[in-house]
Design a protein around this motif. Structure first.
Motif, PDB file in Angstrom:
ATOM      1  N   GLY A  25       0.807  -1.206   0.000  1.00  0.00           N
ATOM      2  CA  GLY A  25       0.000   0.000   0.000  1.00  0.00           C
ATOM      3  C   GLY A  25       0.847   1.265   0.000  1.00  0.00           C
ATOM      4  N   GLY A  26       0.303   2.315  -0.568  1.00  0.00           N
ATOM      5  CA  GLY A  26       1.001   3.592  -0.626  1.00  0.00           C
ATOM      6  C   GLY A  26       0.436   4.582   0.368  1.00  0.00           C
ATOM      7  N   LEU A  27       0.688   5.842   0.104  1.00  0.00           N
ATOM      8  CA  LEU A  27       0.268   6.903   1.023  1.00  0.00           C
ATOM      9  C   LEU A  27      -1.248   6.970   1.154  1.00  0.00           C
ATOM     10  CD1 LEU A  27       1.242   9.240   2.801  1.00  0.00           C
ATOM     11  CD2 LEU A  27       1.128  10.723   0.782  1.00  0.00           C
ATOM     12  N   ASN A  28      -1.967   6.715   0.068  1.00  0.00           N
ATOM     13  CA  ASN A  28      -3.429   6.744   0.136  1.00  0.00           C
ATOM     14  C   ASN A  28      -3.979   5.649   1.036  1.00  0.00           C
ATOM     15  OD1 ASN A  28      -3.527   8.906  -1.638  1.00  0.00           O
ATOM     16  ND2 ASN A  28      -3.660   7.594  -3.452  1.00  0.00           N
ATOM     17  N   SER A  29      -3.275   4.516   1.080  1.00  0.00           N
ATOM     18  CA  SER A  29      -3.756   3.379   1.870  1.00  0.00           C
ATOM     19  C   SER A  29      -3.513   3.546   3.360  1.00  0.00           C
ATOM     20  CB  SER A  29      -3.092   2.083   1.381  1.00  0.00           C
ATOM     21  OG  SER A  29      -3.372   1.850   0.022  1.00  0.00           O
ATOM     22  N   ILE A  30      -2.452   4.267   3.724  1.00  0.00           N
ATOM     23  CA  ILE A  30      -2.100   4.389   5.147  1.00  0.00           C
ATOM     24  C   ILE A  30      -2.174   5.842   5.626  1.00  0.00           C
ATOM     25  CG2 ILE A  30      -0.609   2.356   5.067  1.00  0.00           C
ATOM     26  CD1 ILE A  30       1.791   4.278   4.996  1.00  0.00           C
ATOM     27  N   GLY A  31      -2.845   6.687   4.852  1.00  0.00           N
ATOM     28  CA  GLY A  31      -2.902   8.098   5.209  1.00  0.00           C
ATOM     29  C   GLY A  31      -3.539   8.345   6.562  1.00  0.00           C
ATOM     30  N   HIS A  32      -4.679   7.682   6.844  1.00  0.00           N
ATOM     31  CA  HIS A  32      -5.353   7.940   8.121  1.00  0.00           C
ATOM     32  C   HIS A  32      -4.561   7.364   9.295  1.00  0.00           C
ATOM     33  CE1 HIS A  32      -6.742   3.834   7.306  1.00  0.00           C
ATOM     34  NE2 HIS A  32      -7.091   3.742   8.579  1.00  0.00           N
ATOM     35  N   GLN A  33      -3.820   6.254   9.079  1.00  0.00           N
ATOM     36  CA  GLN A  33      -2.967   5.731  10.154  1.00  0.00           C
ATOM     37  C   GLN A  33      -1.818   6.691  10.454  1.00  0.00           C
ATOM     38  OE1 GLN A  33      -3.959   3.823   7.551  1.00  0.00           O
ATOM     39  NE2 GLN A  33      -4.407   1.719   8.182  1.00  0.00           N
ATOM     40  N   LEU A  34      -1.214   7.255   9.403  1.00  0.00           N
ATOM     41  CA  LEU A  34      -0.137   8.220   9.615  1.00  0.00           C
ATOM     42  C   LEU A  34      -0.643   9.450  10.359  1.00  0.00           C
ATOM     43  CD1 LEU A  34       1.694   8.105   6.157  1.00  0.00           C
ATOM     44  CD2 LEU A  34       2.543   7.216   8.332  1.00  0.00           C
ATOM     45  N   LEU A  35      -1.815   9.923   9.990  1.00  0.00           N
ATOM     46  CA  LEU A  35      -2.380  11.095  10.665  1.00  0.00           C
ATOM     47  C   LEU A  35      -2.673  10.792  12.132  1.00  0.00           C
ATOM     48  CD1 LEU A  35      -3.511  13.963  10.550  1.00  0.00           C
ATOM     49  CD2 LEU A  35      -5.700  12.982   9.802  1.00  0.00           C
ATOM     50  N   ALA A  36      -3.262   9.618  12.385  1.00  0.00           N
ATOM     51  CA  ALA A  36      -3.587   9.262  13.774  1.00  0.00           C
ATOM     52  C   ALA A  36      -2.324   9.105  14.617  1.00  0.00           C
ATOM     53  CB  ALA A  36      -4.400   7.970  13.794  1.00  0.00           C
ATOM     54  N   LEU A  37      -1.306   8.439  14.068  1.00  0.00           N
ATOM     55  CA  LEU A  37      -0.052   8.277  14.808  1.00  0.00           C
ATOM     56  C   LEU A  37       0.625   9.622  15.059  1.00  0.00           C
ATOM     57  CD1 LEU A  37       1.434   5.097  13.076  1.00  0.00           C
ATOM     58  CD2 LEU A  37       0.722   5.278  15.460  1.00  0.00           C
ATOM     59  N   SER A  38       0.543  10.527  14.098  1.00  0.00           N
ATOM     60  CA  SER A  38       1.147  11.849  14.277  1.00  0.00           C
ATOM     61  C   SER A  38       0.454  12.627  15.384  1.00  0.00           C
ATOM     62  CB  SER A  38       1.079  12.644  12.966  1.00  0.00           C
ATOM     63  OG  SER A  38       1.754  11.972  11.931  1.00  0.00           O
ATOM     64  N   VAL A  39      -0.867  12.604  15.384  1.00  0.00           N
ATOM     65  CA  VAL A  39      -1.627  13.342  16.405  1.00  0.00           C
ATOM     66  C   VAL A  39      -1.367  12.754  17.787  1.00  0.00           C
ATOM     67  CG1 VAL A  39      -3.948  13.901  17.226  1.00  0.00           C
ATOM     68  CG2 VAL A  39      -3.404  14.094  14.791  1.00  0.00           C
ATOM     69  N   ILE A  40      -1.429  11.432  17.889  1.00  0.00           N
ATOM     70  CA  ILE A  40      -1.207  10.796  19.198  1.00  0.00           C
ATOM     71  C   ILE A  40       0.225  11.021  19.664  1.00  0.00           C
ATOM     72  CG2 ILE A  40      -1.171   8.587  20.434  1.00  0.00           C
ATOM     73  CD1 ILE A  40      -3.387   7.636  18.554  1.00  0.00           C
ATOM     74  N   GLY A  41       1.189  10.879  18.760  1.00  0.00           N
ATOM     75  CA  GLY A  41       2.591  11.052  19.137  1.00  0.00           C
ATOM     76  C   GLY A  41       2.911  12.472  19.581  1.00  0.00           C
ATOM     77  N   LEU A  42       2.423  13.478  18.830  1.00  0.00           N
ATOM     78  CA  LEU A  42       2.677  14.869  19.197  1.00  0.00           C
ATOM     79  C   LEU A  42       1.983  15.226  20.508  1.00  0.00           C
ATOM     80  CD1 LEU A  42       2.394  16.576  15.694  1.00  0.00           C
ATOM     81  CD2 LEU A  42       4.476  16.166  17.023  1.00  0.00           C
ATOM     82  N   THR A  43       0.788  14.674  20.711  1.00  0.00           N
ATOM     83  CA  THR A  43       0.093  14.917  21.977  1.00  0.00           C
ATOM     84  C   THR A  43       0.882  14.378  23.156  1.00  0.00           C
ATOM     85  OG1 THR A  43      -2.053  14.827  20.847  1.00  0.00           O
ATOM     86  CG2 THR A  43      -2.061  14.544  23.243  1.00  0.00           C
TER      87      THR A  43
END
Length: 361
Positions: A330-348
């Motif tokens: 899978g590419g960026l379209n396939s894992i886009g929401h996982q990357l966003l969720a991990l970024s938000v949780i990690g930065l928090t």
């Protein structure tokens, strides 16, 4: 410049520790060499007892087919159902097959013989799959025409054509290695300085909290990249398994997961006074995150309340995205929401790590 010297201090502490460098090298090696072989959900070696009440040539052919099947271990023939049941009660057998009288006659007349399959369902997965395997063998022998019709439906396995369970588990093992190394080591870092008394020397300096926490996080991000590299190399050298998707996404996911766990470890460390307290608190959360992540069982099989926890569980996002990239390509379209969720949780969690650190001047 201050950050540079603090990073030098962290790397010197890691290098001079007699245990941590060995742990960083040996732990991923042991996990990748051992765990893919033992974390296997495939059901094999099902011990079968047979009670043959027909004692005909056809019933013995069925017994021999079971004996030759690679999924079963033929324990033997028992004279009665009660004798076979005693084997199950003493854990000597997993499944009982009772062949009725007139089995050969019913098969000759085109009837489906009423064969009894009794499975030990203490282990529900083994009992259910074992009885399914055995019923398929019986159906194929008793009514070949029915089995032939079933074979006319072709099945196409996508992405994991050979149903290799190691291919499914190896991306998830990356999460376990990352969780333990980038989670526990930061947890023990600040607590260790508290117990040694060196934290007081930092507290009286003009070093900001952001600089101090960042100096604690960066070394473990680099450790995460090293560990992922080791795991990828071992996956290729030992099992011949390589990621189908872009390797850069794997490193990006590893960085985001290490951001969460290293930040979370520092939060636990900030609120703990002793190493024992920090270890137990971290273990409590690590077990919950791991068991509710979909590492071993599909998250959709969980009760609705437990499934809701996956929306805030970074392990669940990481494992799902890692398997998507590693197995499906899978590419960026396939894992886009996982990357966003991990970024938000990690930065928090990173912000919380800074805020929770109490710098007393």
């Amino acid at each position: 410049m201050t950050l540079k010297y603090l990073l030098q201090k962290e790397f010197i502490q890691i290098r001079r520790n007699s245990f941590i460098p060995r742990l960083i090298i040996m732990f991923p090696i042991m996990v990748m060499c051992v765990m893919p072989w033992v974390m296997n959900m495939e059901v094999k070696n099902i011990v079968v007892d047979v009670v043959d009440n027909d004692r005909s040539t056809e019933s013995q052919r069925l017994v021999h087919e079971i004996e030759a099947n690679r999924y079963f271990i033929f324990h033997g023939q028992q004279p009665t159902y009660q004798a076979a049941l005693e084997d199950i009660e003493h854990s000597k057998a997993d499944i009982i097959l009772v062949i009725p009288q007139n089995y050969s006659r019913d098969r000759t007349l085109g009837r489906m013989p009423q064969v009894l399959i009794a499975a030990n369902a203490v282990n529900g997965t083994k009992g259910a799959l074992g009885s399914t395997y055995l019923s398929q063998v019986v159906t194929a022998h008793a009514q070949p025409a029915v089995a032939a019709l079933q074979k006319q439906a072709s099945t196409l396995y996508l992405y994991n054509r050979h149903l290799n369970f190691k291919l499914f588990m190896i991306p998830a093992l990356f999460a376990i290695v990352m969780m333990l190394l980038t989670g526990y080591l930061p947890t023990l870092n600040i607590v260790g300085e508290k117990e040694a008394g060196t934290i007081e020397q930092i507290n009286v300096t003009p070093v900001s909290k952001w600089t101090f926490i960042l100096a604690k996080l960066i070394p473990y991000w680099l450790i995460a990249f090293f560990v992922i590299t080791v795991c990828l190399l071992l996956s290729w050298l030992i099992y011949g398994i390589t990621p189908v998707g872009n390797v850069a996404f794997i490193y990006l996911l590893a960085m985001l997961l290490s951001l969460f766990f290293s930040s979370f470890g520092l939060i636990v460390s900030n609120y703990s006074d002793t190493m024992q307290q920090a270890i137990f608190v971290m273990w409590f959360f690590v077990m919950i995150l791991m068991l509710l992540s979909g590492l071993f069982t599909p998250t959709r099989s969980m009760p609705p309340v437990a499934y809701l926890s996956t929306y805030v569980n970074p392990m669940s996002y990481f494992i799902d995205a890692m398997r998507t990239v590693f197995i499906r390509g899978g590419g960026l379209n396939s894992i886009g929401h996982q990357l966003l969720a991990l970024s938000v949780i990690g930065l928090t969690m990173g912000g919380w790590a800074v805020i929770s650190y109490k710098k007393n001047k």
